[in-house]
Design a protein around this motif. Structure first.
Motif, PDB file in Angstrom:
ATOM      1  N   GLN A 149       7.700   3.415  -2.331  1.00  0.00           N
ATOM      2  CA  GLN A 149       6.945   3.963  -1.206  1.00  0.00           C
ATOM      3  C   GLN A 149       5.826   3.019  -0.803  1.00  0.00           C
ATOM      4  OE1 GLN A 149       7.782   6.411   0.506  1.00  0.00           O
ATOM      5  NE2 GLN A 149       8.847   7.953  -0.661  1.00  0.00           N
ATOM      6  N   SER A 150       6.167   1.794  -0.483  1.00  0.00           N
ATOM      7  CA  SER A 150       5.140   0.832  -0.103  1.00  0.00           C
ATOM      8  C   SER A 150       5.259   0.414   1.356  1.00  0.00           C
ATOM      9  CB  SER A 150       5.226  -0.417  -0.996  1.00  0.00           C
ATOM     10  OG  SER A 150       6.488  -1.040  -0.868  1.00  0.00           O
ATOM     11  N   HIS A 151       6.111   1.095   2.129  1.00  0.00           N
ATOM     12  CA  HIS A 151       6.324   0.633   3.506  1.00  0.00           C
ATOM     13  C   HIS A 151       5.069   0.786   4.357  1.00  0.00           C
ATOM     14  CE1 HIS A 151       7.437   4.959   3.940  1.00  0.00           C
ATOM     15  NE2 HIS A 151       6.917   4.836   5.141  1.00  0.00           N
ATOM     16  N   GLY A 152       4.223   1.766   4.038  1.00  0.00           N
ATOM     17  CA  GLY A 152       2.986   1.929   4.793  1.00  0.00           C
ATOM     18  C   GLY A 152       2.067   0.734   4.601  1.00  0.00           C
ATOM     19  N   LEU A 153       1.927   0.292   3.349  1.00  0.00           N
ATOM     20  CA  LEU A 153       1.113  -0.881   3.054  1.00  0.00           C
ATOM     21  C   LEU A 153       1.743  -2.130   3.673  1.00  0.00           C
ATOM     22  CD1 LEU A 153      -1.232  -2.257   1.611  1.00  0.00           C
ATOM     23  CD2 LEU A 153       0.152  -2.303  -0.480  1.00  0.00           C
ATOM     24  N   GLU A 154       3.043  -2.259   3.563  1.00  0.00           N
ATOM     25  CA  GLU A 154       3.715  -3.437   4.120  1.00  0.00           C
ATOM     26  C   GLU A 154       3.572  -3.495   5.640  1.00  0.00           C
ATOM     27  OE1 GLU A 154       7.708  -3.391   2.641  1.00  0.00           O
ATOM     28  OE2 GLU A 154       7.029  -3.465   0.547  1.00  0.00           O
ATOM     29  N   ASN A 155       3.608  -2.342   6.291  1.00  0.00           N
ATOM     30  CA  ASN A 155       3.432  -2.326   7.752  1.00  0.00           C
ATOM     31  C   ASN A 155       2.061  -2.884   8.149  1.00  0.00           C
ATOM     32  OD1 ASN A 155       5.946  -1.219   8.189  1.00  0.00           O
ATOM     33  ND2 ASN A 155       5.209   0.882   8.358  1.00  0.00           N
TER      34      ASN A 155
END
Length: 287
Positions: A149-155
């Motif tokens: 669940q790291s897509h928010g940080l990656e975005n």
């Protein structure tokens, strides 16, 4: 301007016409206009017409412009999973996005639907890159399986690495917690490599441990879509990667990525620079 009653009447008439893309476009415009006038009435109206139910999120987004708290409460009333929040997220930015972040924490969306909650951080970016990244990192690390669940940080990091690469690296370097720093660095490498593979290697390779490097290499093998030039990438490898084993691994990943990329010209450019006896590069060091 047209009244809510007028808009509802025109919408009912349109619903009687055969379904076409033009009719759907006009329906969307009418619903958006009704939502602007009276979002609560618009939600009641579409509940009477199954075909219009897909407009719930749009109406909630319009409602959020005038009363964010009421819109959020209604979204959870309609669907306790928080599924409809995306309509509000997409309609907010700046200070309103910050207010939405606070409201959604109070509603527990970060626990109810972590993946959905992660979508909010890119909306926070415009009001402060470091603040958005720090919030996204904190949330990711609070999860049982943060790497999932790291897509928010990656975005956030994808945009920040483009807008201010020096700033984003300073943010990572300033972290005192080894765990936070490692996770942030991996997320940055993933996000940066997706947007600019060569730039990510040039800026981050010396900061990555072996596991992080392997993840970046795997990403390169899956992302040969014309974002990098093989000759340029190999020149970088020759200049910066001392270990023949590491160099060979990089080049093997590049070849793997090109194999199914429908780019035979790129493949033809890369393969001659490999040593056919062991899959590693031939030496082209420019010392």
């Amino acid at each position: 301007g047209a009244s809510a009653s007028n808009l509802e009447g025109w919408t009912r008439q349109l619903l009687k016409e055969p379904a076409t893309s033009d009719r759907d476009s006009r329906l969307t415009l009418l619903i958006q206009r009704l939502a602007t006038i009276d979002p609560e009435r618009a939600l009641v109206f579409i509940s009477e017409h199954v075909e219009l139910s897909r407009h719930q999120a749009t109406i909630l987004g319009a409602w959020a412009q005038s009363d964010l708290s009421a819109a959020v409460s209604k979204a959870f009333e309609l669907d306790a999973s928080g599924r409809l929040i995306y309509g509000i997220m997409s309609a907010t930015k700046g200070e309103q996005a910050e207010a939405l972040y606070t409201l959604l924490l109070e509603k527990g969306l970060d626990k109810i639907s972590p993946g959905q909650f992660q979508n909010l951080f890119s909306r926070l970016y415009d009001s402060g890159a470091e603040s958005a990244a720090s919030k996204a990192l904190q949330h990711s690390l609070s999860l049982k399986n943060p790497s999932w669940q790291s897509h928010g940080l990656e975005n956030v990091l994808r945009r920040w690495s483009k807008d201010d690469p020096t700033g984003v690296m300073a943010w990572v370097d300033a972290m005192e917690s080894p765990g936070s720093k490692s996770f942030a660095l991996q997320s940055l490498a993933t996000a940066w490599a997706e947007r600019d593979p060569l730039g990510s290697l040039e800026n981050l390779w010396h900061r990555l441990d072996s596991k992080q490097r392997d993840r970046v290499l795997n990403q390169l093998s899956n992302g040969a879509d014309g974002k990098w030039e093989p000759a340029t990438m190999m020149d970088w490898v020759d200049e910066h990667v001392e270990s023949p084993e590491e160099a060979g691994k990089i080049l093997a990943n590049l070849v793997e990525g090109l194999r199914n990329s429908q780019q035979p010209a790129l493949m033809a450019e890369l393969v001659p620079r490999l040593d056919p006896s062991n899959g590693h590069r031939q030496t082209h060091k420019k010392r």
